[in-house]
Structures are given as structure tokens and as C-alpha cells.
Motif scaffolding. Structure first.
Motif, PDB file in Angstrom:
ATOM      1  N   MET A   1      11.713  -4.073 -51.972  1.00  0.00           N
ATOM      2  CA  MET A   1      12.978  -4.516 -50.880  1.00  0.00           C
ATOM      3  C   MET A   1      14.298  -3.914 -52.012  1.00  0.00           C
ATOM      4  SD  MET A   1      14.035  -6.084 -47.449  1.00  0.00           S
ATOM      5  CE  MET A   1      15.745  -7.712 -48.061  1.00  0.00           C
ATOM      6  N   THR A   2      15.151  -3.108 -51.587  1.00  0.00           N
ATOM      7  CA  THR A   2      16.376  -3.114 -52.087  1.00  0.00           C
ATOM      8  C   THR A   2      16.829  -4.125 -51.862  1.00  0.00           C
ATOM      9  OG1 THR A   2      17.164  -1.882 -50.337  1.00  0.00           O
ATOM     10  CG2 THR A   2      16.404  -0.104 -52.257  1.00  0.00           C
ATOM     11  N   SER A   3      17.974  -4.536 -52.941  1.00  0.00           N
ATOM     12  CA  SER A   3      19.174  -5.144 -52.913  1.00  0.00           C
ATOM     13  C   SER A   3      19.756  -5.544 -51.651  1.00  0.00           C
ATOM     14  CB  SER A   3      20.008  -5.485 -54.134  1.00  0.00           C
ATOM     15  OG  SER A   3      20.747  -4.386 -53.779  1.00  0.00           O
ATOM     16  N   PRO A   4      20.128  -6.613 -50.767  1.00  0.00           N
ATOM     17  CA  PRO A   4      21.336  -6.263 -49.260  1.00  0.00           C
ATOM     18  C   PRO A   4      22.464  -5.974 -50.289  1.00  0.00           C
ATOM     19  CG  PRO A   4      20.910  -8.935 -49.831  1.00  0.00           C
ATOM     20  CD  PRO A   4      19.301  -7.887 -50.926  1.00  0.00           C
ATOM     21  N   LYS A   5      22.655  -5.399 -48.915  1.00  0.00           N
ATOM     22  CA  LYS A   5      24.673  -5.213 -48.769  1.00  0.00           C
ATOM     23  C   LYS A   5      25.246  -6.325 -48.367  1.00  0.00           C
ATOM     24  CE  LYS A   5      28.161  -1.763 -47.952  1.00  0.00           C
ATOM     25  NZ  LYS A   5      28.372  -0.791 -47.844  1.00  0.00           N
ATOM     26  N   PHE A   6      24.776  -6.484 -47.294  1.00  0.00           N
ATOM     27  CA  PHE A   6      25.064  -7.820 -46.382  1.00  0.00           C
ATOM     28  C   PHE A   6      24.315  -8.991 -46.262  1.00  0.00           C
ATOM     29  CE2 PHE A   6      26.662  -4.114 -44.443  1.00  0.00           C
ATOM     30  CZ  PHE A   6      27.984  -4.440 -44.098  1.00  0.00           C
ATOM     31  N   THR A   7      24.589  -9.912 -46.249  1.00  0.00           N
ATOM     32  CA  THR A   7      24.038 -11.371 -46.477  1.00  0.00           C
ATOM     33  C   THR A   7      24.777 -12.345 -45.303  1.00  0.00           C
ATOM     34  OG1 THR A   7      23.553 -11.901 -48.730  1.00  0.00           O
ATOM     35  CG2 THR A   7      23.859 -13.387 -47.810  1.00  0.00           C
ATOM     36  N   VAL A   8      23.986 -12.640 -43.915  1.00  0.00           N
ATOM     37  CA  VAL A   8      23.986 -13.752 -43.296  1.00  0.00           C
ATOM     38  C   VAL A   8      23.590 -15.059 -43.225  1.00  0.00           C
ATOM     39  CG1 VAL A   8      24.247 -13.593 -40.559  1.00  0.00           C
ATOM     40  CG2 VAL A   8      23.854 -11.240 -41.861  1.00  0.00           C
ATOM     41  N   ILE A   9      24.976 -15.413 -43.481  1.00  0.00           N
ATOM     42  CA  ILE A   9      24.309 -17.072 -43.354  1.00  0.00           C
ATOM     43  C   ILE A   9      23.930 -18.312 -41.922  1.00  0.00           C
ATOM     44  CG2 ILE A   9      24.439 -19.365 -44.664  1.00  0.00           C
ATOM     45  CD1 ILE A   9      25.706 -17.896 -47.038  1.00  0.00           C
ATOM     46  N   ALA A  10      22.807 -18.254 -42.192  1.00  0.00           N
ATOM     47  CA  ALA A  10      22.658 -19.168 -40.848  1.00  0.00           C
ATOM     48  C   ALA A  10      22.432 -20.946 -40.814  1.00  0.00           C
ATOM     49  CB  ALA A  10      22.077 -18.678 -39.455  1.00  0.00           C
ATOM     50  N   PRO A  11      23.160 -21.856 -41.159  1.00  0.00           N
ATOM     51  CA  PRO A  11      23.045 -23.173 -41.038  1.00  0.00           C
ATOM     52  C   PRO A  11      22.033 -23.799 -39.363  1.00  0.00           C
ATOM     53  CG  PRO A  11      24.732 -23.437 -41.028  1.00  0.00           C
ATOM     54  CD  PRO A  11      24.717 -21.864 -40.614  1.00  0.00           C
ATOM     55  N   ILE A  12      20.976 -24.807 -40.444  1.00  0.00           N
ATOM     56  CA  ILE A  12      20.018 -25.126 -39.610  1.00  0.00           C
ATOM     57  C   ILE A  12      19.482 -26.483 -39.096  1.00  0.00           C
ATOM     58  CG2 ILE A  12      17.525 -24.658 -38.016  1.00  0.00           C
ATOM     59  CD1 ILE A  12      18.414 -21.723 -38.832  1.00  0.00           C
ATOM     60  N   PHE A  13      20.011 -27.227 -38.167  1.00  0.00           N
ATOM     61  CA  PHE A  13      19.968 -28.475 -38.485  1.00  0.00           C
ATOM     62  C   PHE A  13      18.629 -28.695 -36.801  1.00  0.00           C
ATOM     63  CE2 PHE A  13      21.065 -32.762 -37.239  1.00  0.00           C
ATOM     64  CZ  PHE A  13      19.935 -33.827 -38.600  1.00  0.00           C
ATOM     65  N   ASN A  14      18.115 -28.101 -36.947  1.00  0.00           N
ATOM     66  CA  ASN A  14      16.993 -28.962 -35.054  1.00  0.00           C
ATOM     67  C   ASN A  14      18.228 -27.892 -34.314  1.00  0.00           C
ATOM     68  OD1 ASN A  14      15.403 -30.985 -36.047  1.00  0.00           O
ATOM     69  ND2 ASN A  14      17.340 -32.179 -35.157  1.00  0.00           N
ATOM     70  N   GLU A  15      17.515 -26.695 -34.292  1.00  0.00           N
ATOM     71  CA  GLU A  15      17.845 -25.584 -33.640  1.00  0.00           C
ATOM     72  C   GLU A  15      17.061 -24.538 -33.304  1.00  0.00           C
ATOM     73  OE1 GLU A  15      20.865 -25.265 -32.768  1.00  0.00           O
ATOM     74  OE2 GLU A  15      22.095 -25.778 -34.463  1.00  0.00           O
ATOM     75  N   LEU A  16      15.529 -25.677 -32.856  1.00  0.00           N
ATOM     76  CA  LEU A  16      14.205 -24.402 -32.326  1.00  0.00           C
ATOM     77  C   LEU A  16      14.418 -23.735 -31.655  1.00  0.00           C
ATOM     78  CD1 LEU A  16      11.056 -25.045 -33.390  1.00  0.00           C
ATOM     79  CD2 LEU A  16      10.634 -26.178 -31.490  1.00  0.00           C
ATOM     80  N   GLU A  17      14.828 -24.072 -31.015  1.00  0.00           N
ATOM     81  CA  GLU A  17      15.233 -22.685 -29.218  1.00  0.00           C
ATOM     82  C   GLU A  17      16.141 -21.615 -29.426  1.00  0.00           C
ATOM     83  OE1 GLU A  17      15.661 -25.788 -25.988  1.00  0.00           O
ATOM     84  OE2 GLU A  17      15.719 -26.783 -27.860  1.00  0.00           O
ATOM     85  N   ASN A  18      16.934 -21.997 -30.445  1.00  0.00           N
ATOM     86  CA  ASN A  18      17.956 -20.796 -30.827  1.00  0.00           C
ATOM     87  C   ASN A  18      17.340 -19.911 -31.825  1.00  0.00           C
ATOM     88  OD1 ASN A  18      19.653 -21.640 -29.195  1.00  0.00           O
ATOM     89  ND2 ASN A  18      20.637 -23.450 -30.213  1.00  0.00           N
ATOM     90  N   ILE A  19      16.739 -20.105 -32.970  1.00  0.00           N
ATOM     91  CA  ILE A  19      16.288 -19.022 -33.352  1.00  0.00           C
ATOM     92  C   ILE A  19      15.909 -18.300 -33.464  1.00  0.00           C
ATOM     93  CG2 ILE A  19      14.427 -19.037 -36.084  1.00  0.00           C
ATOM     94  CD1 ILE A  19      15.004 -22.482 -36.528  1.00  0.00           C
ATOM     95  N   PRO A  20      14.465 -17.982 -32.767  1.00  0.00           N
ATOM     96  CA  PRO A  20      14.362 -16.769 -32.076  1.00  0.00           C
ATOM     97  C   PRO A  20      15.595 -15.243 -31.682  1.00  0.00           C
ATOM     98  CG  PRO A  20      12.719 -18.150 -30.995  1.00  0.00           C
ATOM     99  CD  PRO A  20      13.883 -19.084 -31.606  1.00  0.00           C
ATOM    100  N   GLU A  21      16.143 -16.384 -30.905  1.00  0.00           N
ATOM    101  CA  GLU A  21      17.830 -15.438 -29.922  1.00  0.00           C
ATOM    102  C   GLU A  21      18.502 -14.786 -31.106  1.00  0.00           C
ATOM    103  OE1 GLU A  21      17.563 -14.393 -27.004  1.00  0.00           O
ATOM    104  OE2 GLU A  21      19.581 -13.908 -26.723  1.00  0.00           O
ATOM    105  N   LEU A  22      18.713 -15.896 -32.119  1.00  0.00           N
ATOM    106  CA  LEU A  22      19.625 -15.559 -33.247  1.00  0.00           C
ATOM    107  C   LEU A  22      18.635 -14.605 -34.351  1.00  0.00           C
ATOM    108  CD1 LEU A  22      21.624 -16.530 -35.366  1.00  0.00           C
ATOM    109  CD2 LEU A  22      20.306 -17.981 -35.944  1.00  0.00           C
TER     110      LEU A  22
END
Ligand code: UDP
Ligand code: MG
Length: 318
Positions: A1-22
Motif C-alpha cells: 500500500m502506498t504510504s498514506p497522506k492522512f492518518t486518522v487516530i481514534a482512541p478506544i476504551f470500551n467502545e464496542l458499539e461505536n467502532i463499526p459506525e466510526l
């Protein structure tokens, strides 16, 4: 994969239901940029199955890079790990609970394209948060603004875009007690805000109980100001001044009326008051000493249980 232009960082502490939507909303938005991107999901010691879900998501989607911590280290440290591992020319920090709408990322990127190195998102309105949270947050931002040396923009969270140049500087800043918004303001460069409406949580409960908020506030104040230490000096001068004035007053009263000030209760109150002030001052000094001690121990900021190799050219002195 080409090196990314954008990095999105999301910290996760017990967010099971949010991850797919995120993931879906971030993917939607980032695909619209037409540039390669990566999503770093930092699992901060989740115990609700988020870890497994992150692993699975990463297996099926090469754009997702998981960093799995050995335990809970806290939100600010999780984001720090994301910054350390990021590869993009621009790095976007976002909450995993979708309170920060991923669609706003496009506005952040637009400002970055104009040449700004830090684009922070300003909360114009907060929906679905308690009165207590809104008031304490508003007070907190204003207090920090008044007493710190760095002008940290009001009503901004960690939702922001930072340029690679700022990432490099922040990777050098290894302080243990971290307040990232302050740190990214301290760096300088060209900074600008973009307003947005903070949404209610998509699912789940806040992972920031009062205790964690209080700790963050202390880190913000001690990290960017000596004001609490100077407070003891100010109070000292005031009480010393008062006592200098009190001496002739008491002496004259005694000479004129023949009676001294009524004794015991007054003395007791003064002793208790000054005792209290002294203990509080000691506690404040203690806060700073504890932080010096943590810096001296120089333990790693976080422990990665599973994660990608660090980018070769990045700072490895964790
Ligand atoms: N978070 C984390 N570690 C923690 C606490 C929170 O990684 O110890 C993450 C959490 O999963 C979320 C973000 O930090 O993605 C912000 O937390 P939260 O939404 O609970 O804070 P609030 O929005 O209520 O201030
Ligand atoms: Mg939240």
C-alpha cells in the motif's frame, strides 16, 4: 500500500458499539478526499470485546492499523501512541464515540490545504451533555486560559488536524502527564479554528468520569503554569501585611480601652486558617514534586501488546 497522506487516530476504551459506525463514517469521508489514508485504532485496555473487533476490522481492511495496549493508560496517552505511529502528512485526532462528526475532517483538511499547520475544531454547541459537564468544561477552559502561559483556544477538545511538522515536534515532547491540546498550541506554527456542533455520543457512556476530568485539569494547569506555586507567595504577603497592620491596632486598642481582642476563638480561627493554607500549599508543591518524580523515573509512556512496527524514521526514544 502506498504510504498514506492522512492518518486518522481514534482512541478506544470500551467502545464496542461505536467502532463499526466510526469505521464506516471515517471511510466514507476519507475516500472522498481521493488520497490514501490510514485509520489508527488505539485500544486503550478495553474489556468489552472492542479489542477483538479491532483485530478483525484490521484483518479485513488494510487501512486500519491497530495498536493494542497492555492495559488502560488513558485517553491522552492513547492518542500519543497514535501520533507516534502515524505516517500521514496530516494527522487527525478524533473521538471514537462520534461526538466529533467525521464529516468535519473535510473542513479541517481544507484549512490545512490553505497552509495552516494546526487546525483545531471549536465546539460551537454541545448537544446531549449534562449541565454539569458543560459548565465545568466551560469554567475549566476559561481558568486554563487565564493562568497558563500558552494561549490554549477556548472550547476546543483534542479533535484537530496537525501537520507532519507539528507531529515531529510532539514526538519529541515525552512528558508523562500530558495535555495534548496545550502541547499542540505550545508548538506554534500557523494555527486556526473551525467551528462545529458537538454531537451526543452515538452509543455507550462517557469514559471520562469526574476523577479523570479532574486529573486532566491538573495536568493542564501544572503542565503549563506555575501559578499554583506562586499562590502561596501571594497569600503569604497578604497575611504578613495583615499582621503588620494588626500589631499597632491591637496595641492601641489595648492602651485606649484596656481590653485586648477577645482571645480564644479569634486565635483558633487564625491558627486553623493559616494551618489550612499551609497544608494546601504543601499539597500543591506535592503535585509538582510527584510530576518531577514521574519524569525522573522516565518509564515508557505506554506498553504496546500488539501493534505495527514503528515507522523507521520516527523518534523511538519512548
Ligand atoms: N478513552 C480512552 N481511554 C480512556 C478514556 C477514554 O481511550 O481511559 C477514549 C474513549 O474511548 C473515546 C475518547 O477517549 O474515544 C473520549 O472519551 P469520552 O467520549 O468518554 O469522553 P467525553 O467525550 O465524555 O469527554
Ligand atoms: Mg465523548
Amino acid at each position: 500500500m502506498t504510504s498514506p497522506k492522512f492518518t486518522v487516530i481514534a482512541p478506544i476504551f470500551n467502545e464496542l458499539e461505536n467502532i463499526p459506525e466510526l469505521y464506516h463514517r471515517v471511510k466514507d469521508v476519507m475516500d472522498r478526499t481521493g488520497e490514501p489514508w490510514e485509520l489508527i485504532l488505539v485500544d486503550d485496555g478495553s474489556t468489552d470485546g472492542s479489542t477483538e473487533l479491532i483485530r478483525k476490522l484490521a484483518e479485513n481492511n488494510p487501512r486500519v492499523r491497530p495498536i493494542i495496549f497492555a492495559r488502560n493508560f488513558g485517553h491522552q496517552i492513547a492518542v500519543t501512541a497514535g501520533i507516534d505511529y502515524s505516517q500521514g502528512d496530516a494527522v487527525i485526532i478524533i473521538d471514537a464515540d462520534l461526538q466529533d462528526p467525521p464529516e468535519v475532517i473535510l473542513d479541517l483538511i481544507a484549512k490545512w490545504d490553505e497552509g495552516y499547520e494546526v487546525v483545531f475544531a471549536v465546539r460551537e454547541e454541545r448537544e446531549g451533555e449534562t449541565w454539569f459537564k458543560r459548565t465545568t468544561a466551560a469554567l475549566f477552559y476559561r481558568l486554563i486560559y487565564r493562568i497558563t502561559d500558552v494561549k490554549i483556544p477556548l472550547d476546543t477538545g483534542d479533535f484537530r488536524l496537525i501537520d507532519r511538522k507539528v507531529v515531529h515536534v510532539m514526538q519529541q515532547m515525552r512528558e508523562k502527564h500530558r495535555f495534548l491540546r496545550g502541547m499542540s498550541a505550545w508548538v506554534g506554527f500557523r494555527q486556526v479554528g473551525v467551528t462545529y456542533k458537538r454531537q451526543p455520543r452515538y452509543a455507550g457512556e462517557t469514559k471520562y468520569p469526574f476523577k479523570k476530568m479532574f486529573k486532566l485539569a491538573l495536568n493542564a494547569i501544572t503542565g503549563f503554569s506555575y501559578f499554583p506555586l506562586q499562590l502561596a507567595t501571594y497569600i503569604g504577603f497578604i497575611t504578613a501585611g495583615l499582621s503588620v497592620v494588626a500589631i499597632p491596632v491591637v496595641a492601641i486598642l489595648r492602651l485606649i480601652t484596656g481590653t485586648a481582642l477577645l482571645g480564644q476563638a479569634t486565635t483558633l480561627i487564625v491558627v486553623l486558617f493559616l494551618g489550612g493554607v499551609q497544608l494546601i500549599s504543601l499539597g500543591i508543591i506535592g503535585e509538582y514534586i510527584g510530576r518531577i518524580y514521574d519524569e525522573a523515573k522516565n518509564r515508557p509512556l505506554y506498553i504496546v501488546a500488539e501493534g505495527p512496527e514503528m515507522p523507521a524514521n520516527e523518534n523511538k526514544s519512548l
